[in-house]
Design a protein around this motif. Structure first.
Motif, PDB file in Angstrom:
ATOM      1  N   LEU A  14       0.910  -5.331  -2.316  1.00  0.00           N
ATOM      2  CA  LEU A  14       1.171  -6.768  -2.293  1.00  0.00           C
ATOM      3  C   LEU A  14       0.531  -7.412  -3.528  1.00  0.00           C
ATOM      4  N   PRO A  15       1.299  -8.125  -4.348  1.00  0.00           N
ATOM      5  CA  PRO A  15       0.718  -8.697  -5.572  1.00  0.00           C
ATOM      6  C   PRO A  15      -0.525  -9.545  -5.311  1.00  0.00           C
ATOM      7  N   GLU A  16      -0.535 -10.254  -4.177  1.00  0.00           N
ATOM      8  CA  GLU A  16      -1.660 -11.148  -3.873  1.00  0.00           C
ATOM      9  C   GLU A  16      -2.819 -10.436  -3.182  1.00  0.00           C
ATOM     10  N   SER A  17      -2.710  -9.145  -2.928  1.00  0.00           N
ATOM     11  CA  SER A  17      -3.721  -8.424  -2.147  1.00  0.00           C
ATOM     12  C   SER A  17      -5.076  -8.373  -2.857  1.00  0.00           C
ATOM     13  N   ARG A  18      -6.119  -8.676  -2.102  1.00  0.00           N
ATOM     14  CA  ARG A  18      -7.492  -8.535  -2.571  1.00  0.00           C
ATOM     15  C   ARG A  18      -8.119  -7.232  -2.072  1.00  0.00           C
ATOM     16  N   ARG A  19      -7.336  -6.409  -1.428  1.00  0.00           N
ATOM     17  CA  ARG A  19      -7.840  -5.160  -0.881  1.00  0.00           C
ATOM     18  C   ARG A  19      -7.550  -3.970  -1.797  1.00  0.00           C
ATOM     19  N   LYS A  20      -6.911  -4.221  -2.924  1.00  0.00           N
ATOM     20  CA  LYS A  20      -6.473  -3.120  -3.783  1.00  0.00           C
ATOM     21  C   LYS A  20      -7.630  -2.213  -4.190  1.00  0.00           C
ATOM     22  N   SER A  21      -8.732  -2.801  -4.603  1.00  0.00           N
ATOM     23  CA  SER A  21      -9.855  -1.968  -5.050  1.00  0.00           C
ATOM     24  C   SER A  21     -10.505  -1.236  -3.880  1.00  0.00           C
ATOM     25  N   GLU A  22     -10.363  -1.777  -2.664  1.00  0.00           N
ATOM     26  CA  GLU A  22     -10.984  -1.159  -1.492  1.00  0.00           C
ATOM     27  C   GLU A  22     -10.221   0.087  -1.033  1.00  0.00           C
ATOM     28  N   VAL A  23      -8.903   0.123  -1.290  1.00  0.00           N
ATOM     29  CA  VAL A  23      -8.090   1.279  -0.881  1.00  0.00           C
ATOM     30  C   VAL A  23      -7.533   2.012  -2.100  1.00  0.00           C
ATOM     31  N   LYS A  24      -8.137   1.766  -3.245  1.00  0.00           N
ATOM     32  CA  LYS A  24      -7.660   2.352  -4.497  1.00  0.00           C
ATOM     33  C   LYS A  24      -7.634   3.870  -4.441  1.00  0.00           C
ATOM     34  N   SER A  25      -8.576   4.465  -3.733  1.00  0.00           N
ATOM     35  CA  SER A  25      -8.680   5.926  -3.703  1.00  0.00           C
ATOM     36  C   SER A  25      -7.536   6.579  -2.933  1.00  0.00           C
ATOM     37  N   ILE A  26      -6.832   5.827  -2.085  1.00  0.00           N
ATOM     38  CA  ILE A  26      -5.743   6.398  -1.282  1.00  0.00           C
ATOM     39  C   ILE A  26      -4.494   6.532  -2.149  1.00  0.00           C
ATOM     40  N   GLU A  27      -4.079   7.785  -2.400  1.00  0.00           N
ATOM     41  CA  GLU A  27      -2.876   8.019  -3.193  1.00  0.00           C
ATOM     42  C   GLU A  27      -1.616   7.905  -2.351  1.00  0.00           C
ATOM     43  N   SER A  28      -1.697   8.405  -1.113  1.00  0.00           N
ATOM     44  CA  SER A  28      -0.509   8.375  -0.260  1.00  0.00           C
ATOM     45  C   SER A  28      -0.919   8.446   1.199  1.00  0.00           C
ATOM     46  N   VAL A  29      -0.025   7.969   2.075  1.00  0.00           N
ATOM     47  CA  VAL A  29      -0.227   8.045   3.518  1.00  0.00           C
ATOM     48  C   VAL A  29       0.958   8.786   4.113  1.00  0.00           C
ATOM     49  N   GLU A  30       0.670   9.857   4.824  1.00  0.00           N
ATOM     50  CA  GLU A  30       1.715  10.665   5.449  1.00  0.00           C
ATOM     51  C   GLU A  30       1.712  10.446   6.954  1.00  0.00           C
ATOM     52  N   VAL A  31       2.883  10.208   7.511  1.00  0.00           N
ATOM     53  CA  VAL A  31       3.029  10.126   8.966  1.00  0.00           C
ATOM     54  C   VAL A  31       3.144  11.560   9.475  1.00  0.00           C
ATOM     55  N   SER A  32       2.060  12.099  10.019  1.00  0.00           N
ATOM     56  CA  SER A  32       2.037  13.500  10.459  1.00  0.00           C
ATOM     57  C   SER A  32       2.325  13.642  11.944  1.00  0.00           C
ATOM     58  N   GLY A  33       2.588  12.540  12.617  1.00  0.00           N
ATOM     59  CA  GLY A  33       2.927  12.520  14.030  1.00  0.00           C
ATOM     60  C   GLY A  33       3.133  11.079  14.440  1.00  0.00           C
ATOM     61  N   PRO A  34       3.728  10.842  15.607  1.00  0.00           N
ATOM     62  CA  PRO A  34       3.951   9.455  16.031  1.00  0.00           C
ATOM     63  C   PRO A  34       2.675   8.618  16.020  1.00  0.00           C
ATOM     64  N   HIS A  35       1.554   9.249  16.321  1.00  0.00           N
ATOM     65  CA  HIS A  35       0.267   8.541  16.362  1.00  0.00           C
ATOM     66  C   HIS A  35      -0.794   9.297  15.565  1.00  0.00           C
ATOM     67  N   GLN A  36      -0.374   9.803  14.412  1.00  0.00           N
ATOM     68  CA  GLN A  36      -1.327  10.470  13.516  1.00  0.00           C
ATOM     69  C   GLN A  36      -0.926  10.227  12.066  1.00  0.00           C
ATOM     70  N   VAL A  37      -1.910   9.892  11.228  1.00  0.00           N
ATOM     71  CA  VAL A  37      -1.670   9.720   9.801  1.00  0.00           C
ATOM     72  C   VAL A  37      -2.633  10.578   9.005  1.00  0.00           C
ATOM     73  N   LYS A  38      -2.161  10.982   7.815  1.00  0.00           N
ATOM     74  CA  LYS A  38      -3.015  11.694   6.874  1.00  0.00           C
ATOM     75  C   LYS A  38      -3.043  10.910   5.570  1.00  0.00           C
ATOM     76  N   MET A  39      -4.234  10.502   5.174  1.00  0.00           N
ATOM     77  CA  MET A  39      -4.404   9.770   3.929  1.00  0.00           C
ATOM     78  C   MET A  39      -4.917  10.736   2.871  1.00  0.00           C
ATOM     79  N   THR A  40      -4.148  10.895   1.815  1.00  0.00           N
ATOM     80  CA  THR A  40      -4.536  11.768   0.714  1.00  0.00           C
ATOM     81  C   THR A  40      -5.157  10.932  -0.394  1.00  0.00           C
ATOM     82  N   LEU A  41      -6.350  11.331  -0.828  1.00  0.00           N
ATOM     83  CA  LEU A  41      -7.109  10.558  -1.810  1.00  0.00           C
ATOM     84  C   LEU A  41      -7.045  11.205  -3.182  1.00  0.00           C
TER      85      LEU A  41
END
Length: 505
Positions: A117-144
């Motif tokens: 989001l252009p207006e997001s102030r959270r960019k630096s807080e989640v900067k390390s997250i390269e991608s988010v994978e939906v690994s199940g209906p209720h499971q995510v994997k965040m790759t840094l």
């Protein structure tokens, strides 16, 4: 006998009528010191806004009063051996206030919104997250991109607050005018500078712990007026009681006092390079800022303004913190040296405008600073402003200096990285030093406390000379409550969590 039976019947009828009456609505009224800014977790930046979010928006994880990270919308998590993959199992049966289901797809959408989001102030807080994978209906994997020791702590705050992807997608940057989350209360209305009203969400996953039908947040900047409203019954509780009123509340049998040492700080942010107003001697020459700091007696400020209740400080971490750099302690007041530095910078006198929130405590604070600085030749002009307007001007660069604070974060990174790195999301100074960036980035990538501490200390030694922020003190959060309330727990992050809080029966 007939009369006695008639009387008995009447009493029974009356009693049954009383039983049949619906329970009185449990409406909680909370006095806030300021009016929050935009109610969008990705765009907002105020401490007081986070108080509202505690009732409106659940997070992936939360903290305990002892600062342990615990489940909220994520029930468990694990790290890969190399520290680059975070796997989270999510709570099932959760819905957003608009009926959208909370699931792995929703988490993916939220992280991508925080990053994109252009207006997001959270960019630096989640900067390390390269991608988010939906690994199940209720499971995510965040790759840094690299190990990030701060990430869980970030997800325990606004970066981890989940908003409805349906509502966010439709509203875009205007989401804050009608926020839709999954917390215990849903948004009902907001009248700027007057009230924010939330209504109990019947489908909340932890509904049994919620005991109020509505929560109304009322911004009342004047601490005296806020306390008077509590005593008159127009409020049920208030946050940030003035330290000068602590003894009065403690001695009042009708009120309850609660406090917790904060994680944050208060200081003066200097415009270094944020637009045209940063291009002046105070923003351009660190010697002038060093001289200004040397006019301050932080111990005296604490005694005069806060009756000794707070902790003087010169860093983003309080002196009691394990992250405090003992090699750069609070400098003693030195007017003679301050005058020397001013002369070296080419000034015998200098005028600086400092904007300050229009509440009595911060105004008194800056009046004391004004008086101290005057002894070295600084003419401090105070610009009193409503808090949200102050922040807007600060973000936009329409300021020379600004008295403002930070509520603090569980991880030390949250108190320094986004303020001091060149592209930090809340770097309103627009201070930029590649060496500081490298040190603070390095501190993020290690889980070894000693390694992180060495990086923070090295960065602090540079910042103590450059002074984009002149730190003043670390406050204690103080709440006052009507004694009819029970179950409230004070947290060091200053938030008001309403689980298991209720009116006495």
């Amino acid at each position: 006998m007939r009369m006695r039976n008639s009387l008995l019947a009447a009493l029974l009828l009356s009693a049954s009528a009383l039983v049949a009456l619906p329970a009185a609505a449990a409406d909680l009224r909370i006095g806030l010191q300021e009016d929050p800014d935009v109610l969008d977790p990705d765009q907002s930046r105020t401490f007081v806004g986070r108080i509202v979010y505690a009732s409106l928006c659940d997070k992936l994880v939360d903290i305990t009063p002892d600062l342990e990270i615990v489940p909220q919308l994520a029930t468990s998590w694990s790290w890969s051996e190399d520290g680059k993959v975070l796997t989270m199992d999510l709570r099932e049966g959760v819905t957003f206030h608009d009926g959208t289901p909370f699931d792995a797809e929703a988490v993916k959408a939220n992280i991508e919104r925080s990053k994109g989001l252009p207006e997001s102030r959270r960019k630096s807080e989640v900067k390390s997250i390269e991608s988010v994978e939906v690994s199940g209906p209720h499971q995510v994997k965040m790759t840094l991109a690299q190990p990030d020791a701060t990430l869980l702590a970030q997800l325990a705050d606004r970066a981890g607050m989940m908003v409805s992807p349906t509502a966010a997608g439709a509203a875009g940057a205007d989401f804050g005018s009608n926020p839709v989350c999954s917390g215990p209360f849903s948004f009902t209305e907001r009248v700027q500078q007057d009230r924010i009203v939330l209504t109990r969400f019947a489908e909340y996953w932890n509904a049994d712990a919620i005991h109020f039908d509505t929560v109304t947040f009322l911004p009342i900047p004047d601490t005296t007026v806020r306390l008077a409203n509590l005593r008159s019954g127009d409020l049920d509780m208030l946050e940030r009681l003035a330290a000068t009123d602590a003894a009065s509340v403690k001695s009042d049998a009708g009120l309850v006092y609660a406090d917790a040492v904060s994680l944050g700080y208060q200081g003066i942010t200097i415009n270094i390079d944020n637009g045209a107003r940063g291009d002046n001697p105070f923003g351009n020459d660190a010697k002038l800022r060093q001289a200004f700091e040397l006019t301050l007696d932080r111990d005296a400020i604490n005694q005069v303004v806060f009756e000794g209740a707070f902790a003087p400080g010169n860093q983003p971490f309080p002196p009691t913190s394990p992250w405090y750099d003992k090699e750069t302690p609070i400098p003693a007041r030195d007017i003679a040296r301050a005058k020397e530095l001013m002369k070296e910078a080419g000034h015998e006198t200098f005028e600086v405008e400092v904007q300050v929130a229009n509440n009595p405590v911060q105004t008194q604070l800056m009046q004391v600073v004004q008086s101290m600085a005057a002894e070295a030749g600084f003419s401090v002009k105070l610009k009193s402003m409503e808090f949200a307007s102050l922040l807007a001007d600060q973000s936009g660069g329409n300021y020379q200096a600004s008295q403002v604070g930070w509520s603090g974060r569980v991880d030390p990174d949250g108190n320094i990285h986004q303020f001091m790195t060149c592209k930090g999301g809340i770097n309103d100074s627009k201070y930029c030093n590649p060496e500081v960036d490298a040190l603070l980035d390095k501190a993020r990538t290690s889980n070894d406390t000693a390694t992180r501490k060495a990086s923070y200390d090295a960065a602090r030694k540079i910042l103590a000379k450059d002074l984009p922020i002149i730190y003043l003190y670390h406050q204690t959060w103080i709440w006052a409550l009507d004694d009819k309330i029970e179950g409230f727990t004070a947290y060091p992050d200053g938030m008001i969590r309403l689980e298991n809080v209720k009116f006495k029966q």
